[in-house]
Design an enzyme around this catalytic site. Structure first.
Site, short mmCIF file in Angstrom:
data_model
loop_
_atom_site.label_atom_id
_atom_site.label_comp_id
_atom_site.label_asym_id
_atom_site.label_seq_id
_atom_site.Cartn_x
_atom_site.Cartn_y
_atom_site.Cartn_z
N ASN A 1 -9.56 -0.43 1.36
CA ASN A 1 -8.13 -0.55 1.06
C ASN A 1 -7.34 -0.36 2.36
OD1 ASN A 1 -5.44 0.31 0.50
ND2 ASN A 1 -6.00 0.63 -1.63
N ASP B 1 -3.98 -0.57 2.78
CA ASP B 1 -2.54 -0.31 2.60
C ASP B 1 -1.92 0.53 3.72
OD1 ASP B 1 -2.81 -1.52 0.14
OD2 ASP B 1 -2.70 0.34 -1.03
N HIS B 2 -2.69 1.55 4.16
CA HIS B 2 -2.04 2.51 5.05
C HIS B 2 -1.97 2.05 6.50
CE1 HIS B 2 -1.12 4.95 1.74
NE2 HIS B 2 -2.37 5.04 1.37
N ARG C 1 7.75 2.04 11.79
CA ARG C 1 8.55 1.64 12.93
C ARG C 1 9.16 0.25 12.77
NH1 ARG C 1 8.20 4.07 18.10
NH2 ARG C 1 8.37 6.27 17.66
N ARG D 1 2.94 -2.84 -3.94
CA ARG D 1 3.73 -1.99 -4.83
C ARG D 1 5.10 -2.61 -5.07
NH1 ARG D 1 1.59 3.61 -5.27
NH2 ARG D 1 3.50 3.98 -6.41
N ARG E 1 6.39 -0.45 -0.28
CA ARG E 1 6.41 0.62 0.74
C ARG E 1 5.35 0.42 1.81
NH1 ARG E 1 4.38 5.70 -2.87
NH2 ARG E 1 6.13 5.04 -4.13
N HIS E 2 4.27 -0.30 1.49
CA HIS E 2 3.30 -0.59 2.57
C HIS E 2 3.04 -2.10 2.62
CE1 HIS E 2 0.73 0.25 -0.89
NE2 HIS E 2 0.79 1.54 -0.74
N THR F 1 1.26 8.44 -4.44
CA THR F 1 0.13 7.52 -4.58
C THR F 1 -0.12 7.34 -6.07
OG1 THR F 1 -2.18 7.13 -3.97
CG2 THR F 1 -1.56 9.42 -4.37
N GLU G 1 -12.08 0.42 -13.08
CA GLU G 1 -12.24 1.26 -11.89
C GLU G 1 -11.92 2.67 -12.33
OE1 GLU G 1 -10.84 -0.11 -8.09
OE2 GLU G 1 -10.42 1.96 -7.44
N GLY H 1 -9.25 8.85 -3.34
CA GLY H 1 -9.49 10.17 -2.75
C GLY H 1 -10.87 10.36 -2.16
N GLY I 1 -9.61 3.92 0.89
CA GLY I 1 -8.56 3.57 1.84
C GLY I 1 -8.11 4.72 2.72
N HIS I 2 -7.31 5.61 2.16
CA HIS I 2 -6.57 6.58 2.96
C HIS I 2 -7.46 7.38 3.92
CE1 HIS I 2 -4.46 10.43 3.67
NE2 HIS I 2 -3.44 9.61 3.86
N1 PXP Z 1 -8.45 2.32 -6.05
C1 PXP Z 1 -7.21 2.30 -6.60
C2 PXP Z 1 -7.04 1.59 -7.91
C3 PXP Z 1 -6.12 2.88 -5.94
O1 PXP Z 1 -4.90 2.87 -6.51
C4 PXP Z 1 -6.32 3.45 -4.68
C5 PXP Z 1 -5.16 4.02 -3.92
O2 PXP Z 1 -4.27 3.01 -3.62
C6 PXP Z 1 -7.61 3.43 -4.14
C7 PXP Z 1 -8.66 2.88 -4.85
C8 PXP Z 1 -7.91 3.98 -2.78
O3 PXP Z 1 -7.66 5.35 -2.78
P1 PXP Z 1 -7.66 6.12 -1.41
O4 PXP Z 1 -6.62 5.49 -0.55
O5 PXP Z 1 -7.34 7.53 -1.81
O6 PXP Z 1 -9.04 5.98 -0.83
#
Ligand code: PXP
Length: 247
Positions: A10, A12-13, A21, A48, A52-53, A103, A154, A198, A219-220
């Site tokens: 993922n 996104d971040h 910025r 989203r 936001r990202h 989140t 999921e 997570g 992701g994060h």
């Molecule tokens: N799966 C889903 C459905 C999510 O909403 C997220 C967070 O956007 C993730 C996986 C990834 O989670 P994380 O960024 O905490 O690894």
């Protein structure tokens, strides 16, 4: 033999840092391509409602650039349905969304919204796009996902990860037992099982070891780890930890 375990990244971040910025860097498309080169089996991005990202143009550019499947995460709104149908990802993953949350804090309530969601996913099924529902490990949610014909669930690992990270191991084990049982139950109903939210090097093992789970979306933690070791190394290390737990 246990099914192979796919790793979806993922990104996104990367867009979160870019948006801090304004401007164009760091570029989520570059991150998606690096993730693919590092061995990611898929790319996940969440458009989203508040943008936001990830933004609309990112989603189009990511889809055009990558060769692995795109998992388009989104709320079940009319606006997102229109955009996702135009983007034609491999899968859509429906998640609950509240503007005030930092989140995705809980799973989708499929059980109390099954009629609307059954209609909502119909155009995706017609278009050949797989439908994934992000749900907590609850029997009524799994049953509702099966009832409306979801291809994938999921499982939301957020509670398990928080309990692990806080050292509350008895409660963590109880949550892991719920995830284990719902993974088995969904699999027996013919639904493909993914898991995410997570996950880190430290807590991924027991989830990666669940034989019914065939994909993790992470992701994060990995984007954070990439600050220190680079994205390529972070993804390869996650792959190694997952594979070790799987065998
Ligand atoms: N799966 C889903 C459905 C999510 O909403 C997220 C967070 O956007 C993730 C996986 C990834 O989670 P994380 O960024 O905490 O690894």
């Amino acid at each position: 033999m246990t099914a192979p375990l796919r790793l979806g990244i993922n990104i996104d971040h990367v867009a979160t840092v870019r948006n801090a910025r304004g401007g164009a860097v760091p570029d989520p498309v570059r991150a998606a391509l690096m993730a693919e080169a590092a061995g990611a089996d898929g790319i996940t991005a969440h458009l989203r409602e508040d943008r936001r990202h990830i933004r609309d143009a990112d989603m189009t550019a990511i889809k055009a650039a990558i060769s692995v499947p795109l998992n388009f995460e989104m709320a079940a709104t009319a606006e997102m349905q229109k955009i996702a149908l135009l983007t034609r990802p491999n899968a859509v993953c429906l998640v609950p969304e509240r503007r005030e949350e930092r989140t995705t804090e809980g799973g989708l309530n499929v059980a109390d919204d099954d009629n609307r969601l059954a209609n909502y996913i119909a155009p995706f099924k017609d278009a050949g796009t797989r439908v994934s529902l992000f749900i907590g490990p609850e029997e009524r949610q799994v049953a509702a996902a099966a009832k409306i014909g979801a291809d994938i669930i999921e499982l939301h690992c957020g509670t398990y990860c928080d309990l692990h990270d806080e050292g509350r191991f008895d409660e963590r084990d109880a949550e892991l037992a719920r995830l284990t049982s719902m993974a088995k139950h969904a699999h027996a109903l013919g639904i493909e099982v993914h898991a995410g939210h997570g996950l880190s090097f430290d807590n991924v093992g027991p989830i990666a070891a669940l034989p019914e789970v065939v994909e993790l979306n992470i992701g994060h933690f990995l984007i954070g780890e990439a600050i220190f070791t680079g994205l390529d190394a972070a993804i390869k290390e996650m792959r190694r930890v997952m594979d070790e737990a799987r065998t």
